[in-house]
Design a protein around this motif. Structure first.
Motif, mmCIF file in Angstrom:
data_model
loop_
_atom_site.group_PDB
_atom_site.id
_atom_site.type_symbol
_atom_site.label_atom_id
_atom_site.label_comp_id
_atom_site.label_asym_id
_atom_site.label_seq_id
_atom_site.Cartn_x
_atom_site.Cartn_y
_atom_site.Cartn_z
ATOM 1 N N ARG A 46 0.835 -1.186 0.000
ATOM 2 C CA ARG A 46 0.000 0.000 0.000
ATOM 3 C C ARG A 46 0.876 1.244 0.000
ATOM 4 N NH1 ARG A 46 -5.095 -0.418 0.347
ATOM 5 N NH2 ARG A 46 -5.336 1.706 1.102
ATOM 6 N N PRO A 47 0.479 2.282 -0.721
ATOM 7 C CA PRO A 47 1.273 3.510 -0.758
ATOM 8 C C PRO A 47 1.233 4.213 0.583
ATOM 9 C CG PRO A 47 -0.855 3.833 -1.809
ATOM 10 C CD PRO A 47 -0.757 2.374 -1.501
ATOM 11 N N GLU A 48 2.223 5.096 0.815
ATOM 12 C CA GLU A 48 2.246 5.834 2.063
ATOM 13 C C GLU A 48 1.027 6.728 2.194
ATOM 14 O OE1 GLU A 48 5.892 7.859 2.650
ATOM 15 O OE2 GLU A 48 7.118 6.054 2.528
ATOM 16 N N SER A 49 0.512 7.250 1.108
ATOM 17 C CA SER A 49 -0.729 8.005 1.133
ATOM 18 C C SER A 49 -1.548 7.616 -0.075
ATOM 19 C CB SER A 49 -0.456 9.512 1.124
ATOM 20 O OG SER A 49 -0.028 9.940 -0.143
ATOM 21 N N GLU A 50 -2.871 7.694 0.087
ATOM 22 C CA GLU A 50 -3.738 7.313 -1.016
ATOM 23 C C GLU A 50 -3.509 8.192 -2.233
ATOM 24 O OE1 GLU A 50 -6.426 5.177 -3.142
ATOM 25 O OE2 GLU A 50 -5.486 4.703 -1.213
ATOM 26 N N ARG A 51 -3.156 9.450 -1.989
ATOM 27 C CA ARG A 51 -2.927 10.373 -3.092
ATOM 28 C C ARG A 51 -1.748 9.944 -3.978
ATOM 29 N NH1 ARG A 51 -0.421 15.622 -3.728
ATOM 30 N NH2 ARG A 51 -1.618 16.923 -5.151
ATOM 31 N N ASP A 52 -0.802 9.211 -3.391
ATOM 32 C CA ASP A 52 0.378 8.774 -4.140
ATOM 33 C C ASP A 52 0.176 7.423 -4.821
ATOM 34 O OD1 ASP A 52 1.749 11.036 -3.284
ATOM 35 O OD2 ASP A 52 2.457 10.037 -1.463
ATOM 36 N N GLY A 104 -10.667 9.764 -7.426
ATOM 37 C CA GLY A 104 -9.640 10.696 -6.962
ATOM 38 C C GLY A 104 -8.839 11.205 -8.142
ATOM 39 N N TRP A 105 -7.687 11.803 -7.860
ATOM 40 C CA TRP A 105 -6.867 12.335 -8.944
ATOM 41 C C TRP A 105 -6.005 11.244 -9.567
ATOM 42 C CZ3 TRP A 105 -6.395 15.144 -12.801
ATOM 43 C CH2 TRP A 105 -5.163 15.506 -13.357
ATOM 44 N N TYR A 106 -5.178 10.601 -8.750
ATOM 45 C CA TYR A 106 -4.359 9.474 -9.188
ATOM 46 C C TYR A 106 -3.573 9.786 -10.459
ATOM 47 C CZ TYR A 106 -7.122 6.972 -5.715
ATOM 48 O OH TYR A 106 -7.734 6.591 -4.541
ATOM 49 N N ASP A 107 -2.884 10.920 -10.444
ATOM 50 C CA ASP A 107 -2.031 11.326 -11.550
ATOM 51 C C ASP A 107 -2.782 11.358 -12.874
ATOM 52 O OD1 ASP A 107 0.412 12.272 -12.486
ATOM 53 O OD2 ASP A 107 1.096 10.281 -13.083
ATOM 54 N N GLY A 108 -4.059 11.770 -12.794
ATOM 55 C CA GLY A 108 -4.867 11.936 -13.993
ATOM 56 C C GLY A 108 -5.738 10.765 -14.362
ATOM 57 N N ARG A 109 -5.554 9.614 -13.724
ATOM 58 C CA ARG A 109 -6.387 8.453 -14.062
ATOM 59 C C ARG A 109 -7.782 8.564 -13.453
ATOM 60 N NH1 ARG A 109 -1.172 6.820 -13.852
ATOM 61 N NH2 ARG A 109 -0.432 5.543 -15.606
ATOM 62 N N ALA A 239 -16.454 15.234 -10.791
ATOM 63 C CA ALA A 239 -15.367 16.122 -11.218
ATOM 64 C C ALA A 239 -14.847 16.963 -10.070
ATOM 65 C CB ALA A 239 -15.843 17.024 -12.361
ATOM 66 N N LEU A 240 -15.710 17.321 -9.136
ATOM 67 C CA LEU A 240 -15.258 18.112 -7.986
ATOM 68 C C LEU A 240 -14.398 17.262 -7.058
ATOM 69 C CD1 LEU A 240 -15.760 19.133 -4.843
ATOM 70 C CD2 LEU A 240 -15.190 20.794 -6.609
ATOM 71 N N VAL A 241 -14.764 15.997 -6.886
ATOM 72 C CA VAL A 241 -13.948 15.095 -6.068
ATOM 73 C C VAL A 241 -12.546 14.985 -6.663
ATOM 74 C CG1 VAL A 241 -13.667 12.713 -5.252
ATOM 75 C CG2 VAL A 241 -15.940 13.790 -5.242
ATOM 76 N N VAL A 242 -12.467 14.802 -7.965
ATOM 77 C CA VAL A 242 -11.169 14.676 -8.629
ATOM 78 C C VAL A 242 -10.346 15.948 -8.442
ATOM 79 C CG1 VAL A 242 -10.040 14.398 -10.871
ATOM 80 C CG2 VAL A 242 -12.038 13.004 -10.310
ATOM 81 N N LEU A 243 -10.959 17.102 -8.630
ATOM 82 C CA LEU A 243 -10.242 18.364 -8.469
ATOM 83 C C LEU A 243 -9.751 18.551 -7.044
ATOM 84 C CD1 LEU A 243 -9.399 21.202 -9.477
ATOM 85 C CD2 LEU A 243 -11.667 21.993 -8.796
ATOM 86 N N ALA A 244 -10.622 18.318 -6.067
ATOM 87 C CA ALA A 244 -10.233 18.513 -4.669
ATOM 88 C C ALA A 244 -9.083 17.593 -4.289
ATOM 89 C CB ALA A 244 -11.445 18.279 -3.765
ATOM 90 N N GLU A 245 -9.121 16.346 -4.755
ATOM 91 C CA GLU A 245 -8.024 15.429 -4.434
ATOM 92 C C GLU A 245 -6.740 15.848 -5.143
ATOM 93 O OE1 GLU A 245 -8.318 11.455 -3.815
ATOM 94 O OE2 GLU A 245 -9.882 11.766 -2.309
#
Length: 512
Positions: A46-52, A104-109, A239-245
């Protein structure tokens, strides 16, 4: 969309430039990704943070097939991480499986596969029940598989039902946060999703024959959503969830039905964000959000028609808060009439118990349908920093399909500043939509966009939502940067302590 109530129901500083923290790239500008999706299962670090974490490129829906190909619903609107829920599925296929994608954002995915079920034997379930007294449609299917969310991060999810015939459908779900202190709470709107849901033949707007008179007076969460299974979430929230993340601000997730029951996630929150279509609120939810504002929590209303209907939540056959009750114009038939006027389920602005939404949002819903340009008024307001706009600049089609305005005679917090004032014509009469900002005595900032298309604007010109009402990439860049400014400012705590105060000015509404 059907609207049976659309009439008008209710009669700083020297503006120094205010630099907001630098903004990132606009949502919707990222090309389709081709990297391999993450794979669920044991042994994955698992990544250190979900954002990564790595994203999954294959989260989008495939062919849905006929309505009975595969469909389902969860027996809870949300759970805390580690709790379980039951997924109830009907399919004409021999078997199916489920993939859970966190948005989420996930580097654009824009999503990550968190979990995949084994193959589950399929079964076509019987036709739904209709409760005669309220014309409520309920599927009442048995549990097809229990789902344990241990290891699932908090967030907004799309569960994808995948029949072995290749047909697919979504089920929206939230793994909610218990603690929102110091965070921005994204408040999802399942009561509104359900109000418009016509699965089984009836919604709060129309019955099986399409008539308002045969509509449901109460709708149940114990049934699937129609169509692809998550239309309201995909259009007005994702789309707002993706932007905020992508911004990396501390986030928490909840729903209006959860805040109705327990306001704990709001305590100490820096901001609450209501998304593109959040129409149906219980009095408890409204009281809890108002109390959060009065304690210093910023509020953002990124839609229109927010907090318009007063509803009541009642139990289902197996759990509490599974039924959304709203008698609307038939309010005299509501069992709460006349003994409990504050609980009668009709529009908030109407008797008995009239309490217009503008006392919280600053703006009042006026009408549907409209299509008009969004016209900037206070170009030097901090919310527009970095957009390059000037007073009078317009963004075609951004106002619609419903709109709010500052309305003389309606209760409005003050001081209040109108940042955008957009002329339009509704039902042959000239009017306007307003974006408005005010600060509460607690220091909380409150911003309302005044248009339901705001979150859709985050994807304007990308084709993800079809024609995007004709909105273009210029509109996407403007809405994205403005939303970034708003979220970053509100994430810092009470905006009245950090941002220039509103310039009280109601001249924009004089004379319509």
């Amino acid at each position: 969309m059907t609207r049976e109530t659309t009439a008008r129901d209710a009669p700083g500083l020297g503006r120094r430039r205010f630099l907001v923290l630098c903004a990132g790239a606009g949502l919707g500008t990222i090309a389709a990704c081709t990297a391999s999706p993450s794979r669920p299962g044991h042994g994955v670090r698992r990544p250190e943070s979900e954002r990564d974490a790595p994203g999954s490129a294959d989260w989008r829906l495939g062919a849905t097939g006929p309505p009975d190909a595969v469909t389902g619903y969860p027996d809870r609107v949300s759970v805390l991480p580690g709790e379980s829920f039951g997924l109830r599925v009907s399919t004409t296929a021999a078997s199916f499986r489920v993939s859970a994608f966190r948005i989420g954002w996930y580097d654009g995915r824009q999503a990550r596969r968190i979990w995949t079920s084994p193959r589950i034997p399929g079964r076509a379930r019987p036709a739904p029940r209709v409760l005669a007294a309220t014309r409520t449609v309920r599927a009442d299917w048995p549990v097809s598989l229990p789902v344990d969310t241990t290891g699932w991060p908090e967030g907004a999810y799309l569960l994808r039902l995948e029949a072995d015939t290749g047909h697919q459908r979504y089920v929206p779900f939230v793994v909610r946060s218990a603690d929102g202190a110091g965070r921005t709470v994204l408040l999802h709107a399942p009561a509104t999703w359900q109000a418009y849901n016509r699965w089984g033949g009836a919604s709060l707007y129309a019955g099986a024959n399409g008539a308002y008179a045969t509509r449901s007076l109460a709708v149940s969460f114990d049934r699937p959503y129609e169509g692809v299974g998550a239309e309201k979430f995909l259009t007005y929230e994702r789309a707002l969830v993706v932007l905020a993340e992508r911004l990396g601000i501390p986030l928490a997730y909840s729903t209006g039905t959860d805040v109705h029951r327990d306001p704990g996630v709001l305590r100490g929150a820096h901001a609450v964000v209501c998304l593109g279509h959040d129409e149906y609120w219980t009095p408890e939810q409204r009281a809890h959000v108002t109390a959060a504002r009065d304690a210093g929590t910023n509020l953002a209303f990124l839609g229109a028609n927010t907090c318009f209907r007063r509803v009541r939540l009642e139990d289902g056959p197996d759990a509490g808060d599974r039924t959304v009750v709203c008698y609307k114009t038939s309010y005299r038939a509501d069992p709460c009439y006349p003994s409990a006027p504050a609980r009668v389920t009709t529009d908030y602005r109407l008797p008995p118990g009239a309490d217009p939404e503008s006392s919280l949002t600053g703006v009042l819903y006026e009408g549907y349908p409209v299509d008009a340009p969004y016209v900037v008024r206070a170009a030097d307001h901090w919310v527009y920093e970095g957009t390059g706009v000037r007073a009078g600049d317009a963004f075609a089609h951004l106002v619609g399909v419903e709109y709010d305005r500052v309305t003389p005679g309606a209760p409005t917090p003050g001081p209040l500043e109108i940042t955008a004032h957009s002329p339009l014509v509704w039902e042959g009469r000239p009017s306007h939509s307003d974006s408005a900002y005010y600060t509460a005595p607690s220091g909380a900032g409150v911003f309302a966009t005044g248009t339901m298309r705001w979150v859709e604007g985050l994807l304007a010109g990308t084709g993800e939502l079809g024609r995007d009402h004709g909105m273009d990439g210029r509109t996407r860049a403007f809405v994205t940067r403005t939303t970034e400014n708003l979220l970053r400012m509100f994430a810092r705590g009470p905006a009245g302590r950090h941002a220039p105060p509103p310039r009280a000015d109601t001249r924009a509404v004089d004379g319509g």
